[in-house]
Enzyme design. Structure first.
Site, short mmCIF file in Angstrom:
data_model
loop_
_atom_site.label_atom_id
_atom_site.label_comp_id
_atom_site.label_asym_id
_atom_site.label_seq_id
_atom_site.Cartn_x
_atom_site.Cartn_y
_atom_site.Cartn_z
CG HIS A 100 -2.31 0.71 1.05
ND1 HIS A 100 -3.42 0.52 1.40
CD2 HIS A 100 -2.40 0.96 -0.43
CE1 HIS A 100 -4.62 1.20 1.75
NE2 HIS A 100 -4.01 1.63 -0.21
CG ASP A 127 -5.34 -0.31 4.71
OD1 ASP A 127 -5.51 -0.97 5.82
OD2 ASP A 127 -5.31 0.87 4.29
CG HIS A 129 -3.37 -2.06 9.41
ND1 HIS A 129 -3.27 -3.08 7.86
CD2 HIS A 129 -3.17 -2.76 10.31
CE1 HIS A 129 -3.50 -4.71 8.69
NE2 HIS A 129 -3.34 -4.18 9.93
CG ASP A 131 -1.70 2.33 5.13
OD1 ASP A 131 -1.86 1.39 6.75
OD2 ASP A 131 -2.48 1.64 4.88
CG HIS A 144 3.59 -1.95 4.18
ND1 HIS A 144 2.56 -3.42 3.96
CD2 HIS A 144 3.30 -2.21 5.85
CE1 HIS A 144 2.35 -4.28 5.23
NE2 HIS A 144 3.10 -3.28 5.98
CG ASP A 231 -4.36 -3.34 2.93
OD1 ASP A 231 -4.96 -4.65 2.33
OD2 ASP A 231 -3.58 -2.81 2.44
CG ASP A 233 -5.68 -4.88 5.81
OD1 ASP A 233 -5.98 -4.43 5.08
OD2 ASP A 233 -3.78 -4.70 5.42
CD GLU A 276 -0.25 -4.21 1.80
OE1 GLU A 276 0.00 -5.42 2.03
OE2 GLU A 276 0.42 -3.24 2.41
#
Length: 304
Positions: A100, A127, A129, A131, A144, A231, A233, A276
């Site tokens: 990412h 996402d 996360h 980030d 990332h 992303d 995830d 990702e």
């Protein structure tokens, strides 16, 4: 008028994380018949192939607080110029990652294109996360985990100042959706930034439809279009096992599709990026196939 145009760029970036394999994400998405399916929706699809990105084995990671920063920044600069050129030519950039960290390049290119025409760009960030780390607070030093912070103007100048201006997106035009794992000091950065964050708790409580209605109103109010970066995830690992940093409790199959269908319905999306996907950790290319389906939904595939 002619057919609407999509230009695909693969970015096999594998420098932003410790776990290897996301450099094969672009190939996995193409293997899932992405190009043919987009053509089936009525798009003129041009695949520009993959950018050249170095592999970790050939270089030392440098500063442990921001590993491979120089190499990542160089690649993001090249990607930003490619995305800028694609958009200036009237095509929609579709960027396939890679980790990412590439979002810094994609969003910088789009932001510069909009800036040149006196327009404002919104950003929709899907996402698990945030980030939102910087080298000073990152527990791992993995870049990332830093791209959203860089886009919002926090972090190394190599990333924040592509095209010479920061932030790339104003906080009132940005949203983050699906967040469920945030580092302690990163949490403070997110709150300081002013970006509207929709955690999985809020999706659970309100439903993805209500969340997307509000998110779309934010990224379109006062902006002339918005970029999407997803992303993998963001998705629940039961649905998408082949991701670099899985976190339980993500978006399920229909939630993810509804979100992308609402993106398409808005008609304001100007670029799309997916990152990702790690085929090494996947089962029979399940995650890349799901990613391909979500791209189709974002670009207008309808049930009826």
């Amino acid at each position: 008028m002619g057919m609407p145009k999509i230009s695909i760029v693969g970015v096999p970036m594998d420098l932003g994380a410790d776990r290897r394999g996301v450099d094969m994400g672009p190939s996995a998405l193409r293997y899932a018949d992405l190009n043919k399916n987009l053509q089936g929706l009525g798009y003129d699809v041009k695949d520009l192939g993959d950018m050249d990105v170095i592999i970790p084995e050939t270089h030392h990671f440098g500063d442990p607080k921001a590993k491979y920063l120089k190499e990542i920044a160089e690649a993001c600069g090249r990607l930003a110029n490619m995305v800028l050129e694609i958009h200036e030519e009237g095509s929609t950039p579709l960027v396939l990652g890679g980790d990412h960290s590439i979002a810094v390049g994609t969003v910088s290119g789009m932001a510069e294109s909009f800036r040149r025409h006196g327009k404002k760009l919104g950003l929709m960030w899907f996402d698990a996360h945030a980030d939102f780390n910087t080298p000073e607070i990152s527990p791992s030093g993995n870049v990332h985990g830093m791209p959203m912070a860089s886009i919002m103007g926090y972090g190394p100048v190599e990333l924040t100042r592509i095209f010479g201006f920061a932030p790339k997106i104003q906080p009132e035009h940005a949203v983050m959706i699906g967040i469920r794992e945030v580092d302690p000091e990163e949490r403070l950065m997110v709150k300081k930034s002013g970006v509207r964050v929709f955690t999985m708790k809020e999706i659970d409580r309100r439903g993805i439809g209500s969340v997307m209605d509000e998110a779309l109103s934010i990224v379109t109010k006062g902006a002339d279009g918005y970029a999407v970066t997803l992303d993998a995830d963001f998705l629940d690992p039961d649905e998408s096992p082949g991701v670099a940093t899985p976190v339980r409790g993500g978006a399920n199959y229909r939630e993810a599709h509804l979100a992308m269908e609402m993106v398409a319905d808005s008609t304001k999306m100007v670029s799309f990026e997916i990152t990702e996907i790690n085929p090494i950790l996947d089962a029979q290319n399940k995650t890349a196939h799901f990613g391909m389906e979500l791209i189709l939904s974002a670009f207008g595939k309808q049930i009826l």
